[in-house]
Scaffold this active site. Structure first.
Site: not given
Length: 600
Positions: A282, A304-305, A399, A438, A445, A462
């Site tokens: 996003i 995160s590099e 969520k 998204v 998933v 699941t």
């Protein structure tokens, strides 16, 4: 002006003069006496010049006759009307003796018939020539209204030859569109393709429609290659309008988002914008969308590099004129965030940094979810306020609604803390935006299923009844921007996620898109994971919504006072590096009463 252009002008003028002569001839009952013959010849140059000017002003000569259609016909009508008006005005001003005024009425009708007929004949001959060269036979999928543009485009292509249409509307069976017959329903696609000798079908139905999913199932069962016409944004990026392979976004996507472009341009143009979590799915899409609006500087922050490096390479190439600043920084470090904000003084801050993987945060990482999703959000909001940002937009999740897991409860607490900061910082507008899954986002998933398909299966679902809301990454990012523009401080926006999709249906679609069947790649059920719900909600039990001017955005209204920021920060500071998981859950429940861990 080349020879083809001059030839078209010459043909048009010859037809205009022929219509002029024919108008006189019809006016006098097919017998043109000498005096009127001389009058027709005398006035012909007036007609010639007037129609040349009228057709030129109507831009009728910019068209290629081979592709003439309704738009070209409309402009031709305008040209004929202008030409006939100029002709009538000139004749009446010159006061030609005994001039039959009915000719001025007959002539434009005849001229339009001749000029339109010439273009129709030219296109018919051209299509006939192209048809003789063959092309791959294809069946077009969609109602006549949707199929019209696709059939026209395919007929203009040398590669494809539409031979039939499969329509979802029973009443359209037996009809035809541009000489292409409707042979039956979409469910009969395999039989239609076999009847017409086609091994390829092209979907013309709109994105997200059931027609696309029906066609996918029918095509996969019969081993038919299924393609789709490119989306409007793809046409803009490419000169080719050739059909392409069907993608998951075509099956689950929806009508493109309508953005307030003027308002967003006013919000971003010439401004500094900061995005946390800029290297994520996003966050990176937010950066792409924001870059379109002419920001003076885009400050991208990510822990995160590698992710921030990839984003830097992409944006430098796509927007070389934009000044970008790329930082490896963690939202859990307030001093670092505040230093970046004070250095760049962003007008708008988008907070997309978060831990979002439900099972991973549910076991052994509960405190990490709190320190990133709760403390990190609080740090970002306070840093934005400290540097005088006009707007702060937090990315939340469905969520967070009636959460059953630590990740969801942490995001709900983050929403409440943003409202707490908003109450004490009137200079900044604080908004949260809540949406579901998204397509294709990291850790979701779809990439998992894609990897499992590449390995030959099986696909692990699941639960057979588990459902989720889905939207594309660009749609989610665009609605976040729109909510950020519209929102008033303390509001929580809920995105219209459309209809939920069964995960097992999603798995079946991905199998079919890979050209396989469920016999080739089976689906197995592994059971619900820790903290996972069968279905997600966008509204809590005690929440209601209010509409907004945008059809896909609503405002969530809930009761209750936001928590005290000091109490939250104190507990997180005193919790230590490894608090007991149950202590974390109990503390979360004290601030998020609707949090109900599975099994409790």
């Amino acid at each position: 002006m080349g020879k083809p252009f001059l030839a078209r002008v010459g043909i048009d003028m010859a037809l205009v003069l022929a219509a002029w002569w024919l108008a006189f001839w019809l006016r006098f009952n097919l017998e043109l006496l000498d005096p009127y013959r001389e009058l027709a010849l005398l006035s012909a140059p007036i007609c010639f010049l007037a129609f040349a000017a009228g057709l030129w002003l109507a831009r009728a000569y910019r068209h290629v006759w081979t592709f003439a259609g309704l738009q070209e016909l409309r402009q031709l009508v305008v040209g004929v009307l202008l030409g006939s008006t100029l002709t009538a005005a000139s004749v009446l001003m010159l006061r030609l003796p005994d001039f039959p005024r009915s000719v001025l009425v007959l002539h434009p009708v005849l001229a339009l018939l001749l000029l339109g007929g010439a273009r129709a004949t030219w296109r018919t001959v051209a299509e006939g020539r192209r048809g003789n060269h063959g092309g791959t036979p294809v069946v077009v999928v969609g109602a006549l209204q949707d199929a019209a543009a696709a059939v026209r485009t395919l007929k203009d292509s040398k590669r494809w030859r539409p031979v039939a249409i499969a329509s979802p509307i029973d009443a359209e069976t037996g009809r035809s569109l541009q000489d292409v017959p409707v042979k039956g329903d979409i469910a009969e696609l395999a039989d239609i393709c076999q009847l017409m000798g086609a091994t390829t079908a092209i979907i013309a139905s709109p994105p997200g429609s059931n027609d696309r999913r029906t066609a996918l199932l029918a095509a996969a069962d019969a081993r038919i290659t299924l393609l789709t016409m490119p989306r409007a944004d793809e046409w803009l990026r490419s000169e080719s309008a050739e059909p392409r392979k069907v993608e998951l976004e075509d099956l689950l996507g929806r009508v493109p988002v309508s953005l307030d472009v003027a308002g967003l341009s006013e919000l971003f143009a010439g401004q500094v914008v900061l995005v946390t979590g800029a290297g994520g799915s996003i966050g990176s899409e937010l950066c792409r969308q924001i870059a379109r609006f002419g920001v003076v500087r885009l400050v991208c922050v990510d822990a995160s590099e590698y992710a921030i490096y990839q984003l830097e390479q992409e944006l430098r190439q796509a927007h070389p004129q934009m000044h970008g600043a790329y930082y490896t920084a963690n939202v859990r470090e307030f001093d670092r965030l505040r230093a970046l904000c004070e250095k760049h003084r962003p007008a708008v801050v988008f907070h997309a940094a978060a831990y979002k993987h439900v099972p991973l945060m549910e076991e052994d990482n509960e405190i990490e979810a709190l320190r990133t999703n709760v403390a990190g959000t609080l740090n970002a909001a306070k840093a934005a306020a400290a540097c005088g940002a006009r707007r702060f937009v937090m990315i939340s999740t469905d969520k967070a609604v009636n959460p059953t897991n630590v990740m969801g409860a942490s995001k709900r607490l983050a929403e409440l803390l943003v409202q707490s900061v908003a109450a004490g910082e009137p200079g900044t507008q604080f908004v949260s935006v809540r949406f579901g899954n998204v397509l294709g986002s990291s850790g979701s998933v779809v990439p998992l299923f894609t990897t499992q398909i590449a390995r030959g299966g099986p696909l692990t679902v699941t639960h057979p009844d588990i459902v989720r809301y889905f939207m594309t990454i660009p749609e989610a990012a665009q609605l976040v921007l729109q909510a950020g523009l519209m929102g008033r401080s303390g509001q929580i926006f809920v995105l219209d996620m459309g209809e939920p999709v069964k995960i097992v249906d999603l798995a079946r679609m991905l199998i079919r898109l890979s050209g396989k069947t469920e016999q080739d790649i089976p689906i197995t059920y592994s059971g619900l994971r820790p903290g996972e719900k069968l279905y997600e909600e966008l509204m809590a039990n005690d929440e209601t919504t209010e509409p907004t001017p945008h059809a896909k955005l609503r405002i969530a209204k809930s009761s209750g006072a936001p928590p005290q920021v000091e109490n939250v920060t104190r507990w997180l500071a005193e919790a230590g590096p490894a608090p007991e998981p149950q202590a974390v859950r109990d503390w979360l429940r004290s601030y998020v009463p609707e949090y109900s861990p599975r099994g409790s």
